[in-house]
Design a protein around this motif. Structure first.
Motif, short mmCIF file in Angstrom:
data_model
loop_
_atom_site.label_atom_id
_atom_site.label_comp_id
_atom_site.label_asym_id
_atom_site.label_seq_id
_atom_site.Cartn_x
_atom_site.Cartn_y
_atom_site.Cartn_z
N UNK A 1 0.78 -1.06 -0.23
CA UNK A 1 -0.18 0.33 0.02
C UNK A 1 0.77 1.42 0.11
N UNK A 2 1.85 1.35 0.93
CA UNK A 2 2.63 2.53 0.55
C UNK A 2 3.48 2.84 -0.01
N UNK A 3 3.77 1.64 -1.17
CA UNK A 3 4.41 1.96 -2.16
C UNK A 3 3.28 2.99 -3.24
N UNK A 4 2.26 2.12 -3.68
CA UNK A 4 0.86 2.15 -4.81
C UNK A 4 0.97 4.03 -4.82
N UNK A 5 0.77 4.53 -2.83
CA UNK A 5 -0.11 5.68 -2.19
C UNK A 5 1.50 6.37 -2.44
N UNK A 6 2.92 5.99 -2.60
CA UNK A 6 3.65 7.11 -2.49
C UNK A 6 3.40 7.59 -4.28
N UNK A 7 3.20 6.24 -5.45
CA UNK A 7 3.77 6.93 -6.80
C UNK A 7 2.34 7.50 -7.50
N UNK A 8 1.06 7.51 -6.25
CA UNK A 8 0.34 8.07 -6.75
C UNK A 8 0.24 9.75 -6.24
N UNK A 9 1.01 9.81 -5.14
CA UNK A 9 0.94 11.16 -4.35
C UNK A 9 2.20 11.73 -5.89
N UNK A 10 3.28 11.06 -6.50
CA UNK A 10 3.94 11.69 -7.02
C UNK A 10 3.25 11.57 -8.23
N UNK A 11 2.43 11.30 -8.60
CA UNK A 11 1.87 11.18 -10.10
C UNK A 11 1.47 12.85 -10.38
N UNK A 12 1.97 13.20 -11.59
CA UNK A 12 1.64 14.71 -11.77
C UNK A 12 0.34 14.56 -12.40
N UNK A 13 -0.39 13.80 -12.83
CA UNK A 13 -2.44 12.84 -13.76
C UNK A 13 -2.76 13.18 -12.54
N UNK A 14 -4.48 13.47 -12.82
CA UNK A 14 -5.24 12.75 -11.75
C UNK A 14 -6.34 12.62 -12.57
N UNK A 15 -6.96 11.99 -11.82
CA UNK A 15 -6.44 11.50 -10.25
C UNK A 15 -5.87 10.06 -10.51
N UNK A 16 -6.21 9.38 -9.53
CA UNK A 16 -5.68 8.34 -9.99
C UNK A 16 -5.84 7.62 -8.39
N UNK A 17 -6.39 6.31 -8.94
CA UNK A 17 -7.33 5.36 -8.10
C UNK A 17 -6.19 4.64 -7.84
N UNK A 18 -6.54 4.20 -5.96
CA UNK A 18 -5.97 2.86 -5.19
C UNK A 18 -6.47 2.30 -4.64
N UNK A 19 -6.15 1.24 -5.19
CA UNK A 19 -7.09 0.23 -4.39
C UNK A 19 -6.96 -0.42 -2.72
N UNK A 20 -7.86 -0.23 -1.41
CA UNK A 20 -7.30 -0.46 -0.31
C UNK A 20 -7.82 -1.82 0.11
N UNK A 21 -7.37 -2.72 -1.21
CA UNK A 21 -7.67 -4.07 -0.73
C UNK A 21 -7.77 -5.09 0.56
N UNK A 22 -7.44 -4.41 0.90
CA UNK A 22 -6.70 -5.71 2.23
C UNK A 22 -8.15 -5.06 3.77
N UNK A 23 -8.85 -4.31 3.18
CA UNK A 23 -9.97 -4.02 3.84
C UNK A 23 -10.80 -3.50 3.43
N UNK A 24 -11.63 -4.56 2.43
CA UNK A 24 -12.59 -4.57 1.49
C UNK A 24 -14.25 -5.14 2.07
N UNK A 25 -14.65 -4.83 2.97
CA UNK A 25 -15.80 -5.02 3.86
C UNK A 25 -16.63 -6.00 2.28
N UNK A 26 -16.21 -6.13 1.24
CA UNK A 26 -17.11 -7.02 0.27
C UNK A 26 -16.79 -8.48 0.32
N UNK A 27 -15.23 -8.64 0.93
CA UNK A 27 -15.01 -9.86 0.88
C UNK A 27 -14.63 -10.11 3.03
N UNK A 28 -15.69 -9.72 3.78
CA UNK A 28 -15.73 -9.99 4.79
C UNK A 28 -14.60 -9.21 5.53
#
Length: 175
Positions: A1-28
């Motif tokens: 997650x840290x790497x994905x968020x770092x890359x998203x914040x560094x991106x010059x283009x917006x928006x960037x979507x990051x999925x927090x897959x480990x905290x998916x209520x649909x998966x329990x």
């Protein structure tokens, strides 16, 4: 997650979507993990939108305080150590909706609607956070726009979902 968020914040283009897959209520998962939020706060991230945190206590407190109120809340991290520690922060209540039905778009036909309960939009600095009183994964950016948050002005999005979000968020995603 840290790497994905770092890359998203560094991106010059917006928006960037990051999925927090480990905290998916649909998966329990509980839907109240604070790891990404804490990282974003620690790195002074700006213009971020996150959804959907499960925290009925914060929803109740925010609804009682009302739109425009500023207060300190203890968000997330209440369902166990695997959710991280709660985050104490000062927020402003941007908006709220009763008995919100979150749309899961379909390739054809009407979207499926899932209950997210009462929902509130909170702002901490320039991070907008959607909190629901029922567990619901984030299927589409409609939850942001329905609460008055312009999805095109945010980077990154942090969606608590695994793959159901992709169809609706993909048109927003930069390539």
């Amino acid at each position: 997650m840290e790497e994905a968020l770092s890359k998203a914040l560094a991106s010059k283009k917006t928006p960037v979507v990051v999925a927090d897959q480990s905290d998916n209520a649909g998966g329990g998962a509980p839907g109240d993990a604070t790891f990404a939020l804490r990282w974003l706060l620690d790195h002074q991230a700006e213009d971020v939108a996150m959804a959907i945190f499960y925290d009925p206590e914060v929803v109740r407190i925010a609804r009682k305080a009302g739109k425009g109120a500023t207060l300190t809340v203890r968000l997330g991290g209440k369902m166990g150590s695997f959710s991280g520690r709660p985050v104490d922060m000062e927020v402003t209540i941007l908006s709220m909706l009763d008995d919100y039905m979150h749309a899961l778009p379909q390739r054809s036909g009407e979207p499926y609607l899932y209950p997210a309960g009462d929902v509130v939009a909170l702002r901490c600095g320039s991070i907008d956070i959607v909190v629901g009183s029922e567990r619901c994964q984030c299927f589409s950016p409609s939850i942001f726009s329905d609460l008055g948050i312009d999805p095109m002005l945010k980077t990154p999005f942090d969606s608590k979902s695994v793959q159901h979000f992709f169809e609706a968020f993909a048109p927003l995603q930069v390539r």
